[in-house]
Design a protein around this motif. Structure first.
Motif, PDB file in Angstrom:
ATOM      1  N   CYS A 133      48.638 -49.178   2.459  1.00  0.00           N
ATOM      2  CA  CYS A 133      48.290 -47.790   2.181  1.00  0.00           C
ATOM      3  C   CYS A 133      46.884 -47.567   2.710  1.00  0.00           C
ATOM      4  O   CYS A 133      45.924 -48.160   2.195  1.00  0.00           O
ATOM      5  CB  CYS A 133      48.366 -47.479   0.694  1.00  0.00           C
ATOM      6  SG  CYS A 133      47.937 -45.752   0.339  1.00  0.00           S
ATOM      7  N   LEU A 134      46.757 -46.730   3.729  1.00  0.00           N
ATOM      8  CA  LEU A 134      45.498 -46.532   4.443  1.00  0.00           C
ATOM      9  C   LEU A 134      45.066 -45.085   4.292  1.00  0.00           C
ATOM     10  O   LEU A 134      45.784 -44.166   4.698  1.00  0.00           O
ATOM     11  CB  LEU A 134      45.676 -46.883   5.922  1.00  0.00           C
ATOM     12  CG  LEU A 134      46.322 -48.251   6.211  1.00  0.00           C
ATOM     13  CD1 LEU A 134      46.543 -48.429   7.708  1.00  0.00           C
ATOM     14  CD2 LEU A 134      45.486 -49.383   5.641  1.00  0.00           C
ATOM     15  N   VAL A 135      43.872 -44.883   3.727  1.00  0.00           N
ATOM     16  CA  VAL A 135      43.355 -43.537   3.471  1.00  0.00           C
ATOM     17  C   VAL A 135      42.116 -43.321   4.342  1.00  0.00           C
ATOM     18  O   VAL A 135      41.132 -44.069   4.229  1.00  0.00           O
ATOM     19  CB  VAL A 135      43.004 -43.357   1.983  1.00  0.00           C
ATOM     20  CG1 VAL A 135      42.591 -41.910   1.698  1.00  0.00           C
ATOM     21  CG2 VAL A 135      44.181 -43.759   1.087  1.00  0.00           C
ATOM     22  N   ASN A 136      42.163 -42.341   5.205  1.00  0.00           N
ATOM     23  CA  ASN A 136      41.037 -41.994   6.080  1.00  0.00           C
ATOM     24  C   ASN A 136      40.435 -43.230   6.754  1.00  0.00           C
ATOM     25  O   ASN A 136      39.240 -43.533   6.585  1.00  0.00           O
ATOM     26  CB  ASN A 136      39.957 -41.248   5.289  1.00  0.00           C
ATOM     27  CG  ASN A 136      40.474 -39.978   4.646  1.00  0.00           C
ATOM     28  OD1 ASN A 136      41.365 -39.327   5.170  1.00  0.00           O
ATOM     29  ND2 ASN A 136      39.907 -39.626   3.490  1.00  0.00           N
ATOM     30  N   PRO A 137      41.224 -43.964   7.544  1.00  0.00           N
ATOM     31  CA  PRO A 137      40.701 -45.196   8.164  1.00  0.00           C
ATOM     32  C   PRO A 137      39.509 -44.911   9.072  1.00  0.00           C
ATOM     33  O   PRO A 137      39.442 -43.892   9.757  1.00  0.00           O
ATOM     34  CB  PRO A 137      41.900 -45.713   8.975  1.00  0.00           C
ATOM     35  CG  PRO A 137      43.098 -45.079   8.349  1.00  0.00           C
ATOM     36  CD  PRO A 137      42.644 -43.745   7.872  1.00  0.00           C
ATOM     37  N   TRP A 138      38.604 -45.861   9.108  1.00  0.00           N
ATOM     38  CA  TRP A 138      37.363 -45.753   9.873  1.00  0.00           C
ATOM     39  C   TRP A 138      37.578 -46.345  11.266  1.00  0.00           C
ATOM     40  O   TRP A 138      37.858 -47.536  11.413  1.00  0.00           O
ATOM     41  CB  TRP A 138      36.255 -46.513   9.157  1.00  0.00           C
ATOM     42  CG  TRP A 138      34.934 -46.576   9.860  1.00  0.00           C
ATOM     43  CD1 TRP A 138      34.501 -47.570  10.685  1.00  0.00           C
ATOM     44  CD2 TRP A 138      33.867 -45.623   9.784  1.00  0.00           C
ATOM     45  NE1 TRP A 138      33.230 -47.294  11.131  1.00  0.00           N
ATOM     46  CE2 TRP A 138      32.813 -46.102  10.593  1.00  0.00           C
ATOM     47  CE3 TRP A 138      33.694 -44.418   9.094  1.00  0.00           C
ATOM     48  CZ2 TRP A 138      31.615 -45.422  10.741  1.00  0.00           C
ATOM     49  CZ3 TRP A 138      32.497 -43.736   9.248  1.00  0.00           C
ATOM     50  CH2 TRP A 138      31.468 -44.233  10.058  1.00  0.00           C
ATOM     51  N   VAL A 139      37.455 -45.510  12.306  1.00  0.00           N
ATOM     52  CA  VAL A 139      37.572 -46.003  13.683  1.00  0.00           C
ATOM     53  C   VAL A 139      36.403 -45.501  14.535  1.00  0.00           C
ATOM     54  O   VAL A 139      36.503 -45.406  15.752  1.00  0.00           O
ATOM     55  CB  VAL A 139      38.909 -45.556  14.329  1.00  0.00           C
ATOM     56  CG1 VAL A 139      40.089 -46.256  13.691  1.00  0.00           C
ATOM     57  CG2 VAL A 139      39.073 -44.039  14.267  1.00  0.00           C
ATOM     58  N   ARG A 140      35.289 -45.204  13.903  1.00  0.00           N
ATOM     59  CA  ARG A 140      34.202 -44.509  14.591  1.00  0.00           C
ATOM     60  C   ARG A 140      33.591 -45.317  15.732  1.00  0.00           C
ATOM     61  O   ARG A 140      33.339 -46.514  15.627  1.00  0.00           O
ATOM     62  CB  ARG A 140      33.106 -44.115  13.611  1.00  0.00           C
ATOM     63  CG  ARG A 140      31.920 -43.402  14.266  1.00  0.00           C
ATOM     64  CD  ARG A 140      31.120 -42.636  13.263  1.00  0.00           C
ATOM     65  NE  ARG A 140      31.927 -41.576  12.673  1.00  0.00           N
ATOM     66  CZ  ARG A 140      31.518 -40.805  11.656  1.00  0.00           C
ATOM     67  NH1 ARG A 140      30.314 -40.976  11.148  1.00  0.00           N
ATOM     68  NH2 ARG A 140      32.314 -39.867  11.169  1.00  0.00           N
ATOM     69  N   SER A 141      33.357 -44.600  16.820  1.00  0.00           N
ATOM     70  CA  SER A 141      32.549 -45.068  17.948  1.00  0.00           C
ATOM     71  C   SER A 141      31.746 -43.867  18.421  1.00  0.00           C
ATOM     72  O   SER A 141      31.979 -42.730  17.987  1.00  0.00           O
ATOM     73  CB  SER A 141      33.444 -45.589  19.081  1.00  0.00           C
ATOM     74  OG  SER A 141      34.214 -44.526  19.623  1.00  0.00           O
ATOM     75  N   LEU A 218      51.679 -46.451   4.711  1.00  0.00           N
ATOM     76  CA  LEU A 218      51.434 -45.110   4.182  1.00  0.00           C
ATOM     77  C   LEU A 218      50.067 -44.664   4.673  1.00  0.00           C
ATOM     78  O   LEU A 218      49.054 -45.290   4.365  1.00  0.00           O
ATOM     79  CB  LEU A 218      51.467 -45.120   2.650  1.00  0.00           C
ATOM     80  CG  LEU A 218      51.143 -43.788   1.960  1.00  0.00           C
ATOM     81  CD1 LEU A 218      52.168 -42.718   2.313  1.00  0.00           C
ATOM     82  CD2 LEU A 218      51.048 -43.973   0.446  1.00  0.00           C
ATOM     83  N   LEU A 219      50.031 -43.591   5.441  1.00  0.00           N
ATOM     84  CA  LEU A 219      48.784 -43.054   5.993  1.00  0.00           C
ATOM     85  C   LEU A 219      48.484 -41.729   5.298  1.00  0.00           C
ATOM     86  O   LEU A 219      49.288 -40.787   5.369  1.00  0.00           O
ATOM     87  CB  LEU A 219      48.903 -42.848   7.496  1.00  0.00           C
ATOM     88  CG  LEU A 219      47.709 -42.178   8.187  1.00  0.00           C
ATOM     89  CD1 LEU A 219      46.461 -43.050   8.066  1.00  0.00           C
ATOM     90  CD2 LEU A 219      48.026 -41.894   9.659  1.00  0.00           C
ATOM     91  N   LEU A 220      47.315 -41.655   4.651  1.00  0.00           N
ATOM     92  CA  LEU A 220      46.894 -40.454   3.938  1.00  0.00           C
ATOM     93  C   LEU A 220      45.593 -39.963   4.559  1.00  0.00           C
ATOM     94  O   LEU A 220      44.618 -40.723   4.637  1.00  0.00           O
ATOM     95  CB  LEU A 220      46.694 -40.755   2.451  1.00  0.00           C
ATOM     96  CG  LEU A 220      47.901 -41.357   1.722  1.00  0.00           C
ATOM     97  CD1 LEU A 220      47.546 -41.660   0.273  1.00  0.00           C
ATOM     98  CD2 LEU A 220      49.106 -40.424   1.792  1.00  0.00           C
ATOM     99  N   LEU A 221      45.572 -38.696   4.997  1.00  0.00           N
ATOM    100  CA  LEU A 221      44.417 -38.145   5.694  1.00  0.00           C
ATOM    101  C   LEU A 221      43.938 -36.880   4.996  1.00  0.00           C
ATOM    102  O   LEU A 221      44.718 -35.938   4.789  1.00  0.00           O
ATOM    103  CB  LEU A 221      44.767 -37.832   7.148  1.00  0.00           C
ATOM    104  CG  LEU A 221      45.165 -39.034   8.017  1.00  0.00           C
ATOM    105  CD1 LEU A 221      45.621 -38.557   9.386  1.00  0.00           C
ATOM    106  CD2 LEU A 221      44.014 -40.017   8.142  1.00  0.00           C
ATOM    107  N   SER A 222      42.658 -36.850   4.635  1.00  0.00           N
ATOM    108  CA  SER A 222      42.055 -35.662   4.036  1.00  0.00           C
ATOM    109  C   SER A 222      41.905 -34.582   5.094  1.00  0.00           C
ATOM    110  O   SER A 222      41.596 -34.870   6.252  1.00  0.00           O
ATOM    111  CB  SER A 222      40.684 -35.998   3.444  1.00  0.00           C
ATOM    112  OG  SER A 222      40.801 -36.950   2.406  1.00  0.00           O
ATOM    113  N   ASP A 223      42.099 -33.338   4.683  1.00  0.00           N
ATOM    114  CA  ASP A 223      42.040 -32.267   5.684  1.00  0.00           C
ATOM    115  C   ASP A 223      40.634 -31.725   5.893  1.00  0.00           C
ATOM    116  O   ASP A 223      40.430 -30.857   6.740  1.00  0.00           O
ATOM    117  CB  ASP A 223      43.009 -31.136   5.320  1.00  0.00           C
ATOM    118  CG  ASP A 223      42.545 -30.304   4.130  1.00  0.00           C
ATOM    119  OD1 ASP A 223      41.573 -30.693   3.453  1.00  0.00           O
ATOM    120  OD2 ASP A 223      43.170 -29.252   3.868  1.00  0.00           O
ATOM    121  N   ASN A 224      39.646 -32.237   5.153  1.00  0.00           N
ATOM    122  CA  ASN A 224      38.271 -31.766   5.297  1.00  0.00           C
ATOM    123  C   ASN A 224      37.341 -32.963   5.426  1.00  0.00           C
ATOM    124  O   ASN A 224      36.470 -33.197   4.591  1.00  0.00           O
ATOM    125  CB  ASN A 224      37.884 -30.896   4.104  1.00  0.00           C
ATOM    126  CG  ASN A 224      36.527 -30.242   4.275  1.00  0.00           C
ATOM    127  OD1 ASN A 224      36.063 -30.028   5.392  1.00  0.00           O
ATOM    128  ND2 ASN A 224      35.874 -29.925   3.161  1.00  0.00           N
TER     129      ASN A 224
END
Length: 302
Positions: A133-141, A218-224
Motif C-alpha cells: 500500500c503506497l501513499v504519495n510515493p516520493w520520486v523527486r528529482s 494499492l496506490l493512493l494519491l492525494s489530490d492537493n
C-alpha cells in the motif's frame, strides 16, 4: 473486534528499534508493517499511524509501527529512506515472530516510506510480502520537480486574481520569471544517462521493484499534493516508469481534498477504509464476526 497494544522491541543488528504492536484478539495470517517516512517517528503526522494501526487491528489485522534506527526511541544512527531495508526486514521478522499465526505481510508506506518499501523489495525478493500500500510515493528529482511546477503550480497561479494583481503592481518581478524559465529549460533538457554508465538511481530501483512485484499494489494519491503530482507525472511520462501503470494487480485511488499527510479527518478516514477493503482481497486476513466489530478495544496511547 477487540485488540490490545503492546510495546514491541525489534532487534536490528547491534541496535534496538522501538515499536508498537496492535494485536487483535483473533489475528489472521496476514499482518501489516507501517513504514514511517521522513524525519518522524511511529506516531506519524497528526497521529495518523496510530489511527491506522488501531483501525486495522479493530478489523482483525495485526499491525506493527516502529521507529527506524536513530529516530524516536530507537537506538543507532539516523539514515535516509534509501538505507532502511535492514530496519524493514527486522520489523517484518519481529511481527512474524510476535504473532505466530502471521505468515504473510503487507507493507504500508507514505511518501519516502512508500519509496522505502519498494527499495526493500528491489534488494530482497521477500516471499512473505503479500501486498504493497503506497501513499504519495516520493520520486523527486530536479527534473520531476521542475515538470510538476510547469504542469501544476504555474497553471494554478495563472488562474488566481491575486497573482495578476501582483503582476500589475510590479510585485511579481524578474526573480519569478527567471524561476519559470529555469524550470522550463530543465524540463525540456533533462534526459537520464544510460543505466550502464552509473548506479541505478532510487527512482529506477523503485520502478524495477514495482514491475517485478507479483502481488497486489494499492496506490493512493492525494489530490492537493506536489509529491503526488510528481508521481502521477512519472507514471504518465517518465521512461523509467514506462508500463508501471499497467501492473496487473494495481488498484489506484485519488483521495479528494487531501494534502500530503492526510491532515484532514475525512481524508484520513477514506484512506483507512480503502486500506481495509484492499486488505480483504489479500490471502490470510481474518474476517471478523459482525458482533466483534465496534467493541471497545483495550488501548494505551503511545
Amino acid at each position: 473486534m477487540s485488540f490490545t497494544e503492546q510495546v514491541q522491541s525489534v532487534p536490528c543488528g547491534d541496535d534496538q528499534l522501538a515499536g508498537v504492536l496492535a494485536l487483535p484478539h483473533s489475528p489472521g495470517a496476514l499482518g501489516v508493517v507501517i513504514i514511517v517516512g521522513g524525519p518522524q517517528y511511529r506516531v506519524g503526522s497528526h497521529r495518523q499511524f496510530v489511527h491506522l494501526a488501531r483501525h486495522l487491528a479493530a478489523h482483525g489485522t495485526a499491525t506493527l509501527r516502529f521507529d527506524c534506527r536513530g529516530m524516536g526511541d530507537s537506538t543507532g544512527t539516523q539514515r535516509s529512506f534509501e538505507a532502511i531495508s535492514d530496519d524493514i526486514g527486522c520489523a517484518i521478522d519481529a511481527l512474524v515472530s510476535a504473532v505466530p499465526g502471521v505468515r504473510q505481510v503487507a507493507l504500508w508506506g507514505l511518501c519516502d516510506g512508500a519509496s522505502a518499501a519498494l527499495l526493500y523489495l528491489d534488494e530482497r525478493a521477500d516471499p512473505r510480502i503479500a501486498g504493497l500500500c503506497l501513499v504519495n510515493p516520493w520520486v523527486r528529482s530536479a527534473a520531476s520537480l521542475a515538470r510538476t511546477h510547469i504542469e501544476h503550480h504555474y497553471p494554478r497561479r495563472l488562474r488566481e486574481l491575486a497573482f495578476w494583481g501582483r503582476v500589475v503592481t510590479g510585485r511579481v518581478g524578474l526573480r519569478a520569471l527567471a524561476s519559470l524559465w529555469r524550470n522550463l529549460m530543465l524540463t525540456l533538457t533533462a534526459h537520464p544517462a544510460p543505466l550502464q554508465d552509473r548506479q541505478r538511481p532510487f527512482q529506477q530501483r523503485m520502478a524495477d521493484a514495482w514491475r517485478r512485484f507479483p502481488a497486489p499494489i494499492l496506490l493512493l494519491l492525494s489530490d492537493n499534493d506536489y509529491t503526488a503530482d510528481e508521481f502521477r507525472g512519472a507514471l504518465a511520462s517518465d521512461p523509467v516508469w514506462q508500463g508501471a501503470g499497467s501492473h496487473p494487480a494495481l488498484e489506484r485511488h485519488e483521495i479528494p481534498d487531501a494534502d500530503h499527510t492526510l491532515s484532514a479527518l475525512p481524508a484520513r478516514e477514506v484512506v483507512e477504509r480503502l486500506t481495509q477493503a484492499w486488505l480483504l482481497q489479500l490471502p490470510g486476513l481474518a474476517r471478523p464476526h459482525a458482533s466483534d466489530v465496534g467493541q471497545s478495544p483495550l488501548q494505551r496511547s503511545r
